[in-house]
Design a protein around this motif. Structure first.
Motif, mmCIF file in Angstrom:
data_model
loop_
_atom_site.group_PDB
_atom_site.id
_atom_site.type_symbol
_atom_site.label_atom_id
_atom_site.label_comp_id
_atom_site.label_asym_id
_atom_site.label_seq_id
_atom_site.Cartn_x
_atom_site.Cartn_y
_atom_site.Cartn_z
ATOM 1 N N VAL A 15 0.829 -1.150 0.109
ATOM 2 C CA VAL A 15 -0.072 -0.103 -0.059
ATOM 3 C C VAL A 15 0.794 1.248 0.052
ATOM 4 N N ARG A 16 0.640 2.220 -0.793
ATOM 5 C CA ARG A 16 1.300 3.518 -0.944
ATOM 6 C C ARG A 16 0.387 4.639 -0.501
ATOM 7 N N ALA A 17 1.105 5.321 0.555
ATOM 8 C CA ALA A 17 0.280 6.776 0.809
ATOM 9 C C ALA A 17 1.490 7.846 0.582
ATOM 10 N N ALA A 18 1.027 8.589 -0.351
ATOM 11 C CA ALA A 18 1.669 9.687 -1.034
ATOM 12 C C ALA A 18 1.327 10.972 -0.523
ATOM 13 N N PHE A 19 2.285 11.798 0.105
ATOM 14 C CA PHE A 19 1.965 13.123 0.872
ATOM 15 C C PHE A 19 2.443 14.190 -0.404
ATOM 16 N N SER A 20 1.505 14.893 -0.787
ATOM 17 C CA SER A 20 2.128 16.227 -1.617
ATOM 18 C C SER A 20 0.823 17.109 -1.765
ATOM 19 N N ASN A 21 0.252 17.391 -0.778
ATOM 20 C CA ASN A 21 -1.013 18.535 -0.872
ATOM 21 C C ASN A 21 -0.719 19.455 0.386
ATOM 22 N N TRP A 22 -0.835 20.738 -0.016
ATOM 23 C CA TRP A 22 -0.544 21.803 0.656
ATOM 24 C C TRP A 22 -1.453 21.894 2.262
ATOM 25 N N SER A 23 -2.585 21.296 1.993
ATOM 26 C CA SER A 23 -3.731 21.353 3.013
ATOM 27 C C SER A 23 -3.585 20.356 3.995
ATOM 28 N N THR A 24 -2.750 19.308 3.693
ATOM 29 C CA THR A 24 -2.697 18.281 4.634
ATOM 30 C C THR A 24 -1.902 18.800 5.940
ATOM 31 N N SER A 25 -2.354 18.170 7.315
ATOM 32 C CA SER A 25 -1.880 18.816 8.250
ATOM 33 C C SER A 25 -1.637 17.436 9.208
ATOM 34 N N GLU A 26 -0.724 17.968 10.420
ATOM 35 C CA GLU A 26 -0.349 16.612 11.302
ATOM 36 C C GLU A 26 -1.837 16.363 11.768
ATOM 37 N N SER A 27 -2.740 16.863 11.986
ATOM 38 C CA SER A 27 -4.179 16.183 12.475
ATOM 39 C C SER A 27 -4.608 15.288 11.613
ATOM 40 N N ASP A 28 -4.549 15.457 10.125
ATOM 41 C CA ASP A 28 -4.837 14.575 9.091
ATOM 42 C C ASP A 28 -4.097 13.208 9.448
ATOM 43 N N VAL A 29 -2.820 13.155 9.710
ATOM 44 C CA VAL A 29 -2.173 12.068 9.866
ATOM 45 C C VAL A 29 -2.624 11.383 11.055
ATOM 46 N N GLU A 30 -2.954 12.054 12.240
ATOM 47 C CA GLU A 30 -3.317 11.476 13.390
ATOM 48 C C GLU A 30 -4.593 10.826 13.382
ATOM 49 N N ARG A 31 -5.411 11.347 12.469
ATOM 50 C CA ARG A 31 -6.869 10.845 12.179
ATOM 51 C C ARG A 31 -6.741 9.608 11.284
ATOM 52 N N VAL A 32 -5.788 9.510 10.420
ATOM 53 C CA VAL A 32 -5.558 8.505 9.590
ATOM 54 C C VAL A 32 -4.940 7.421 10.431
ATOM 55 N N VAL A 33 -4.037 7.616 11.395
ATOM 56 C CA VAL A 33 -3.231 6.703 12.147
ATOM 57 C C VAL A 33 -4.379 6.014 12.920
ATOM 58 N N GLY A 34 -5.374 6.604 13.555
ATOM 59 C CA GLY A 34 -6.657 6.297 14.072
ATOM 60 C C GLY A 34 -7.316 5.341 13.818
ATOM 61 N N LEU A 35 -7.682 5.505 12.306
ATOM 62 C CA LEU A 35 -8.270 4.490 11.690
ATOM 63 C C LEU A 35 -7.208 3.222 11.336
ATOM 64 N N LEU A 36 -6.008 3.724 11.213
ATOM 65 C CA LEU A 36 -5.027 2.305 10.825
ATOM 66 C C LEU A 36 -5.107 1.464 11.841
#
Ligand SMILES: Cc1ncc(COP(=O)(O)O)c(C=O)c1O
Length: 460
Positions: A431-452
């Motif tokens: 699975v690939r997760a690629a980060f390249s968006n100006w609006s992505t924030s640390e809290s987005d990462v934490e929300r996805v970590v919660g789901l994972l």
């Protein structure tokens, strides 16, 4: 009066409605599913005869299309390598449509000079020698095609054949690559060089990076005087960078054209601690990059740069009595696939004016930090395996408690919080997760970590 003329008189009101709908879409980017995995079929139906007018079309768009769009410009669309649209780039893109310039020839608008200026700024931003120029393309795929067409012309010349004029008959052109992006293989198919005829150079063990010693063996073994090497500056899964300095040296010795696909990897040159990965790129003959990836310009924004404008124009020049020659800026029709094309440079011009080199570097830095955070969490979790140490903006991993990774990923994507895409790492499904968006924030990462954390459990 015809409907078009009537609407022309109401244009400001219609555009205000479009603006309102744009605002509505952008406001919901955060909350709509990252990807629309269940878009309904849209039967072609009957061609509208008298039409319903702009306001009617907007209403249909809001009901039939908008609800089923992905939030690919949003903060948690981590599939492929997908850039967002920065505010300034979006402004420029609108104005490109409003002003509707045709970038084919110079002499009737300042627009070609803007493209020239943008290409020069990009060259400076990436620290490339002043000998580089080129054109803006629809994306990295078409920039790769231009690189291969130039390489083909160069290789033909080495055999006394002007391929653009005479065709490929009588040439023998060999293409060498270790881990080409699929779009380069498509380019080889389009250029008549054959996607299956690449001489496969080995990669270094456990990596997608070209084994330079093997390239040397392959080049030495070749008895063709027409050679093209396609190198990678940022492979799409491992984000591996070929040793461009060594490869450029070999290309010089063996008379090969060096094309570098740096679709997103060129942006690593903005980072002090990773710039050295691109050492030697200034010796490439041609370079591909993408503004619709890490510069966050809306789609239709690729970058092609070469030290050999003469060859580019030899391949792509258009001659016709109704087309002017001369003029204060280049005729970009002679530097790209299209004759007529939109004012592609304007969104880039806005982005570079608005945020400058520092803004671009900051975005790249933040995305790398976000990728590193996700990779760190994955690595520490017993329910996942990090397949590649994260060096840039892509996290490559797999769940350890789920056998069917494809089905697992589909289910994860259907949840709507995040969108990731499959990949393959050294023969293993990933699975690939690629980060390249100006609006992505640390809290987005934490929300996805919660789901994972939930989705990684065996009973999920
Ligand atoms: C390394 C590389 N080259 C080329 C491409 C093709 O880019 P585009 O989709 O802009 O044509 C991509 C897209 O992900 C890429 O990562």
């Amino acid at each position: 009066m015809s409907r078009i003329r009537e609407e022309g008189a109401q244009l400001p009101q219609l555009l205000a409605q479009a603006l309102e709908t744009s605002g509505e879409f952008l406001r919901t980017l955060e909350s709509r599913p990252a990807a629309c995995t269940d878009a309904p079929p849209l039967p072609a139906g009957e061609l509208p005869q008298s039409g319903c007018g702009g306001a009617g079309a907007l209403d249909l768009f809001r009901r039939q299309i908008m609800p089923h769009l992905s939030a690919s410009a949003g903060p948690r669309y981590w599939g492929f390598v997908t850039g967002g649209a920065s505010p300034a780039a979006l402004m420029g893109d609108w104005l490109a449509a409003v002003t509707d310039q045709n970038l084919s020839v110079s002499g009737d608008s300042i627009a070609p000079a803007v493209e020239q200026q943008v290409l020069e700024w990009l060259r400076q931003m990436f620290g490339l020698p002043s000998s580089f120029a080129g054109s803006l393309t629809s994306g990295a795929t078409s920039a790769n095609l231009l690189g291969l067409l130039c390489g083909r012309q160069f290789a033909g010349r080495a055999q006394g054949i002007d391929v653009a004029a005479e065709g490929l008959v009588g040439t023998r052109i060999e293409v060498f690559s270790a881990c080409p992006h699929a779009s380069s293989l498509k380019g080889l198919a389009m250029a008549g060089l054959g996607r299956d005829r690449v001489v496969n150079v080995a990669c270094e063990p456990g990596s997608e990076r070209m084994d330079v010693a093997d390239l040397e063996r392959c080049l030495t073994a070749s008895d063709s005087s027409g050679k093209i090497v396609v190198a990678s500056a940022g492979t799409v899964t491992g984000t591996d960078f070929d040793d461009l300095e060594a490869i450029a040296g070999l290309c010089r010795v063996h008379g090969a054209w060096l094309h570098v696909d740096a679709a997103f990897g060129l942006f690593a040159s903005l980072l002090d601690d990773r710039r050295h990965w691109l050492r030697g790129i200034g010796a490439a003959d041609s370079i591909t990059s993408d503004a619709h990836k890490w510069l966050n310009v809306p789609y239709d924004s690729g970058i092609f740069l070469t030290r050999h404008l003469d060859l580019l124009e030899e391949v792509l020049a258009v001659a016709s009595p109704y087309l002017p020659t001369g003029g204060p800026a280049p005729h970009f029709m002679n530097r790209g696939v299209e004759n007529s094309r939109r004012f592609r440079a304007l969104p880039l011009w806005f982005a570079l004016q608005a945020y400058g080199r520092e803004g671009a570097a900051r975005l790249v830095e933040e995305n790398c930090r976000q990728a590193a955070r996700l990779a760190e969490w994955i690595d520490a979790s017993p329910n996942y395996r990090l397949l590649v140490p994260c060096g840039l903006n892509v996290v490559v991993f797999c769940p350890t408690r789920h056998g069917d990774i494809g089905a697992w990923l589909e289910r994860l994507n259907r949840a709507g919080l995040v969108f990731m895409t499959p990949g393959n790492w050294q023969g293993e499904t990933a699975v690939r997760a690629a980060f390249s968006n100006w609006s992505t924030s640390e809290s987005d990462v934490e929300r996805v970590v919660g789901l994972l954390a939930e989705a990684g459990r065996p009973d999920w």
